[in-house]
Design an enzyme around this catalytic site. Structure first.
Site, mmCIF file in Angstrom:
data_model
loop_
_atom_site.group_PDB
_atom_site.id
_atom_site.type_symbol
_atom_site.label_atom_id
_atom_site.label_comp_id
_atom_site.label_asym_id
_atom_site.label_seq_id
_atom_site.Cartn_x
_atom_site.Cartn_y
_atom_site.Cartn_z
ATOM 1 N N LYS A 181 0.846 -1.191 0.000
ATOM 2 C CA LYS A 181 0.000 0.000 0.000
ATOM 3 C C LYS A 181 0.884 1.245 0.000
ATOM 4 C CE LYS A 181 -3.841 1.835 2.795
ATOM 5 N NZ LYS A 181 -4.669 1.570 4.007
ATOM 6 N N SER B 4 -9.322 1.563 2.753
ATOM 7 C CA SER B 4 -8.376 2.374 2.026
ATOM 8 C C SER B 4 -7.289 1.564 1.325
ATOM 9 C CB SER B 4 -7.724 3.394 2.972
ATOM 10 O OG SER B 4 -6.933 2.739 3.931
ATOM 11 N N SER C 273 -9.799 -0.951 6.687
ATOM 12 C CA SER C 273 -9.085 -0.720 5.429
ATOM 13 C C SER C 273 -8.313 -1.900 4.864
ATOM 14 C CB SER C 273 -8.147 0.482 5.577
ATOM 15 O OG SER C 273 -8.904 1.671 5.644
#
Lengths: 565, 565
Positions: free
Chosen positions: A130, A214, A238
Site C-alpha cells: 500500500k 483504504s 481498510s
C-alpha cells in the site's frame, strides 16, 4: 507554478510510462463493455506459464522458489506483467518499480545458484505494498498531489526517495521482491479508493463496484492476481474491506503485532484508535507465511511499538486439535461460533446475510456449536470512532490538501468544514469512555463461557464486513461492521464465501428503516448490478489471537471449498 | 458546611480509631528522638512469633500457608499489628480493614481445614494496596479531601464502598488477604508522599527522609515489614522510587502486562504515557509469585488493555542457563550489563554512584561483561514527560482539589497556575515525537549486539533510580532517572544494594554545576543526614521482559548478598 491538475497528470502519466510497450492494452474496454475483467478476460494478455505462476498462492510460490523450481526473475516478471494489466484496467497502482524488482530477483537467483538455498522464507516472493510504505527509489504520495516530489509533504528532508519503512527492510531480509505500491484514497479515511492522481480504483470482478479502501489498490491488484500477497493498513476496516470486496483473505491483527514503524499515515500521532498493518492474499497459508516471516525478523528489536510476541504455534495447535486436523481425531472437540447477523443499526443486504448463514451452517454441519451474538450496543462504540476521526478538526488532512490546492473527493468531504479541535481533557474523556466500552464488551465475550457447551468463551464471531458485498460508487455510507473491531482492537480475518446470485439474492421488501443510512443501503442493492460480486464475512477473535484466528479462518475456508483442502 | 480541615481530621482520626487499643504506641517518639524505627525499635512492640512471621518473605510465607504450617489468621494478625505500628510511626495508611481481613483469613483457614489444600497460590498471603485500588467496604480518597465519602469525587454512583478493582478480584481468587490501603501524594505526581489527610509519609529507615512516592505508603509499610508485598503504580517512577528509598525490590512492568482495570487514577485517559501497576516486596521471588498468580487468572479476559501473554518461563530459563543456575554449568554463558552512570543532566550523589559501581563490579567479578551505556540524550525524552503531565493544564487535579477547597502541597504546586490545554494536533505531534525517540533508543539498544562479546544486545542496564538514595523533605527535584523508562515503556526492577556510610560517602567537592537542579542535588547531600539510608539501583530491560528482568534481578540480589542464595 504548476496547477494541481498538471502535477497530478504528470505523475499519473509518468507511472503509466513505466509500463513496457508490449504490456500495454490497446483501447481498453469501457466498464460497460467489460464489467468483469478477471478470468478469461485477463488471460488473453498472458501466457499459460504466466497464468500458472500468477494464479499460484504465495505459500505455494515459495515452495517452488525456495526449492529452486521457479526462478525469482520469472515469477517477478509474471507478476509485473499482470500488475501492469491490472493498473490499466483498474487504476490500482501509485508506483511501479519493475526494473528494480527484476534486479532484486536476479540477485536472489544468483544467491540461490551460489548457495543452493534460499535467502529467507519469502525467497523470490513478489509482494505489493500500500502506498504508505516508503521504498527507496520511489515516492510516497498517499493520494495527495501536494506530496508528489516530497517526503510526506516536506522537502529537503534527505529522505525523499531514499528512506525505507521498517517492514520493507524485514521483507527484503526475508527474500521478498517488491515491485509496486498500490492506490489509496486521499486521507486514507474511505472504503472507496479515489484521489486526484489515479482517479478511482475499480473492482476487477465487477467494475461497477468499488475495490474497497483504504487498501483498495491492494484489493484490486490481488483480486486480479497481479500480486499474490500484499500489505495494507486498517484503522476502520481498510484491510478487511478490500479483502472482502475482492474475494480475498485478509487479516487485521491487533495493535503491536506487526511493524508500522517508518510508514506514512494520516493524522499520525492520534493514539485513541491505532491503525495496524497486515496482509491480504488469496489463501490463509499465504497470510501466515508472511506474518511468520516478519516475526522471525524480531520486529520488536526495531519497532518500539511491536510486542515481543513470536509466532505462537500453541494457539494454532489448539484449533488444529479441536478440529481433528492433528492429534487423536477421536479426542477432537468442537469450536463455538457466534453469529452476528445485524448490529441493530444497518441491515446487511441479502447476499451478505446469505453468506453469514452459509458459514454458520457449514460449521454446524461439521459438528460445531453456533450461538447468536448479542453484544452490548455498538452505537456507543461507533460514536467514539466518529469523534476520533475528527479530533484535530481535519487539520492534518486539510494541510495535505492545502499543499496543492486540490479538492477533496466527495468520499472524504466530512473534513471540509470542521472547526472544533478536541482539547486534552476532551480526548481523555473519550479514551476513558472507550476503555469502559471495551471492558463491557470483553465481559460479554468472556461470560459466553457460561452458555457454550465447550465451557470456553466463544472462539470466533461470524460477522458481516460491510452491509454490502461491495460498495457502489459514492455509496459507501456505513462502516459500523468493520469499525467495532478497530475500537476493540480485536483480531479479524476476512474469508471469502460466495458470489452474488441475482436469481437467489432478491431485493428485500421495503421495511421500517432504522435510519436514512439503513434505507440508503437498501436502496443501493440491485441484483442486476451486484450479480457475480464477491461476498465475504469476517471471523472476529479477541485481542492478539492472530494465530488462532488464522487457523479458524483456514478451517472455515476449507469447509466452504475456498481453501485448498 | 464542614471545612476541608475538619473533613481531613475526621477521616484521619476515623482510620486511627480502627487500630485496637493494645496496638497503640503511647507517646510515639519524635523524628529526632528516633530516626530509624526499623529493627530493634519496632521489635519492642512485637512478639517473637510476630517478628518471625512479618520478617518472612512473601514467597516463604505462602510455602507455610499453602502447606498448612501457618494459619492465615495468625499471619494476617501479625501483619495487621505491624502495619498499625507502621502507620503510627510513618503515616503510611489511608484505609485500615483489619476486621475484614481476619474474617477473610478465617474463611481461608476453614477452606484449608475442609479441603486440605490451599484456595490458590497466594493462600493466606497478606497484600497491601496503594490507595488507587477500590476495595469493598472502604473508600478510595487518593489523598484528596474532596474524594472522602465519594467514588472518585462523585456521589450517587452506587459504587461508593461497593466496587472492587479487577486486580482485587484476582488477588482474592488467588487466596490473598487484603487488610489496608496505603498512602499516596495527592495528584500521584510526586516522589514524596504528602496530602492534607494523613500528612507526610516518613521513611522507616531514616525518618528525616521521604518514603518516596507516589506509592510511598507501600514503600514505608513494606520497608518496616508491615506488609510482605504490596502493589503500587508507576507513571514516572512511583513503584521504583519507594522501593529504592526503602531497600526493597520493585518492578515496573511494561504496559499491558498487569491489570489496571477499575482503579482510580489521576488524569485518567491521558494515553501518551500510561501508568502501570506492579508489586514491591522484600525479595524477587515475592514479586514473581504475585505476578505469576495474577497471570494465572488470565487477566486478559477481564481487562481489555492486558496483553494475552502468560508467564513465560523461557525468558527466565535463558537467564538461569546463562548464569549456570540450571542446565550444564560448563555451557553457561555470560550476561552483558551496561552501566548508566550519569544522564548528563544531574549527577547522582556519592552513595548512589558507589552502589552502581558495586553492582558493576559484582557482575564483572562473576565473569559477566560490563560496558558503558551512552544512549541518545535523555533531555528530549524528559521534555516530553514534562509536557505530558500538563496536557490538560491541570484541569483534572484542580477539579479534585476544588471539591473541598484544600490547598496543593508544595510538591505538586506546578498544577496551580497552568492555563494552556494542549489541542489534539499538539498531542499528536507530541506522540509522534515520542515514538521517534523510542525508535532511536531502541536502535541504540539493539545495535549494542555489535559491540557485546555475547553477540546479543545488552541484557540489562544498571542505572540510578534517583540522584539521591532518598529525597529529603521538599527536596525531590529531579525525576529523570526513573522517567526515561516510563517514556520508553521499558521493564525495570529495583534492587537494594547497600546503605549510606558517612565514613565512605563523602561530599563531592563543588564542581561546575550543570544546572540549578544539579546544584540542588549536590547541596542536598549531607552524610550526617543520609547515614544509614538505603541505596538501590534499577536494572532496566527492554519492553515486556518482566520474566527475564526478574531473573537477572534475583541473580544480582544474590551476588550482593541481598537475596536468599
Amino acid at each position: 507554478m504548476t496547477s494541481w491538475q498538471e502535477k497530478a497528470k504528470a505523475k499519473r502519466e509518468s507511472v503509466l510510462a513505466l509500463i513496457p510497450e508490449e504490456w500495454r492494452i490497446q483501447n481498453p474496454p469501457s466498464i460497460e463493455e467489460q464489467v468483469d475483467v478477471t478470468g478469461s478476460y485477463i488471460h488473453q494478455f498472458l501466457t499459460d506459464r504466466e497464468i500458472d505462476i500468477t494464479e499460484t498462492t504465495a505459500d505455494d510460490i515459495v515452495k517452488k522458489t525456495v526449492s529452486g523450481q521457479w526462478s525469482a526473475v520469472e515469477v517477478a516478471k509474471a507478476f509485473c506483467h499482470r500488475a501492469a494489466l491490472a493498473h490499466q484496467l483498474l487504476h490500482c497502482l501509485h508506483e511501479i518499480f519493475f526494473s528494480a524488482a527484476i534486479v532484486d530477483a536476479e540477485a536472489l537467483d544468483d544467491y540461490y545458484a551460489k548457495h543452493q538455498k534460499p535467502i529467507g522464507p519469502l525467497h523470490g516472493l513478489p509482494i505489493s505494498l500500500k502506498d504508505q510504505f516508503h521504498v527507496k527509489g520511489v515516492e510516497t504520495h498517499m493520494g495527495y498531489v501536494g506530496w508528489i516530489g516530497t517526503f510526506e509533504g516536506k522537502t529537503g528532508t534527505g529522505k525523499e526517495r531514499n528512506f525505507e519503512s521498517e517492514m520493507v527492510r524485514e521483507l527484503r531480509n526475508s527474500g521478498a521482491v517488491l515491485y509496486c505500491k498500490t492506490s489509496v484514497p486521499h486521507t486514507l479515511m474511505s472504503g472507496e479508493t479515489v484521489n486526484n492522481i489515479i482517479g478511482y480504483t475499480l473492482n476487477p470482478k465487477n467494475r461497477h463496484l468499488a475495490s474497497g479502501g483504504s487498501s483498495g489498490g491492494e484489493g484490486a491488484l490481488i483480486g486480479l492476481r497481479g500480486s499474490p500477497v500484499g500489505f495494507g493498513t486498517d484503522i476502520g476496516g481498510s484491510i478487511r474491506i478490500p479483502a472482502a470486496f475482492n474475494g480475498l483473505y485478509g487479516i487485521r491483527p491487533s495493535t503491536g503485532r506487526m511493524p508500522y514503524e517508518g510508514m506514512a499515515n494520516s493524522m499520525d500521532g492520534q493514539n485513541s484508535i491505532l491503525s495496524v498493518v497486515g496482509p491480504l492474499a488469496t489463501s490463509v497459508p499465504s497470510l501466515r507465511l508472511v506474518m511468520k516471516a516478519l516475526l522471525a525478523q524480531k520486529p520488536w528489536l526495531h519497532d518500539p511499538l511491536v510486542n515481543e510476541i513470536p509466532w505462537r504455534y500453541e494457539q494454532e495447535r489448539e484449533i488444529l486439535e479441536l478440529t481433528g486436523a492433528i492429534g487423536d481425531a477421536s479426542k477432537a472437540g468442537k469450536l463455538t461460533f457466534a453469529v452476528f447477523r445485524h448490529d441493530g443499526l444497518v441491515k446487511p443486504m441479502p447476499p451478505v446475510r446469505r453468506a453469514i448463514d452459509m458459514v454458520a451452517k457449514a460449521m454446524k454441519d461439521l459438528g460445531h456449536e453456533v450461538i447468536e451474538w448479542t453484544p452490548p450496543p455498538h452505537s456507543a462504540l461507533l460514536e467514539i470512532a466518529m469523534k476520533t476521526w475528527v479530533l484535530d478538526a481535519g487539520t492534518d488532512v486539510r494541510t495535505a490538501f492545502g499543499l496543492s490546492g486540490e479538492p477533496m473527493s466527495k468520499q472524504v468531504s466530512v473534513y471540509e468544514s470542521l472547526e472544533h479541535q478536541f482539547s486534552a481533557s476532551e480526548i481523555s474523556a473519550l479514551n476513558v469512555e472507550l476503555r469502559s466500552l471495551k471492558k463491557a464488551y470483553l465481559d460479554y465475550w468472556t461470560n459466553t463461557s457460561k452458555i457454550t457447551s465447550t465451557g470456553r468463551p466463544v472462539d470466533a464471531v461470524i460477522a458481516p464486513v460491510a452491509p454490502f458485498p461491495a460498495a457502489r460508487r459514492e455509496r459507501y455510507n456505513y462502516y459500523g461492521y468493520t469499525l467495532f473491531t478497530n475500537l476493540l482492537d480485536y483480531t479479524s480475518v476476512v474469508v471469502p464465501v460466495t458470489n452474488v446470485d441475482k436469481s437467489v439474492d432478491k431485493v428485500d421488501e421495503p421495511y421500517d428503516f432504522i435510519s436514512d443510512t439503513d434505507k440508503g443501503v437498501w436502496e443501493s442493492y440491485d441484483p442486476e448490478v451486484y450479480d457475480g460480486a464477491h461476498v465475504s464475512v469476517q471471523l472476529v477473535g479477541r485481542r492478539l489471537q492472530e494465530e488462532k484466528m488464522l487457523a479458524i479462518a483456514e478451517y472455515v475456508g476449507k469447509a466452504l471449498g475456498k481453501e485448498k483442502a
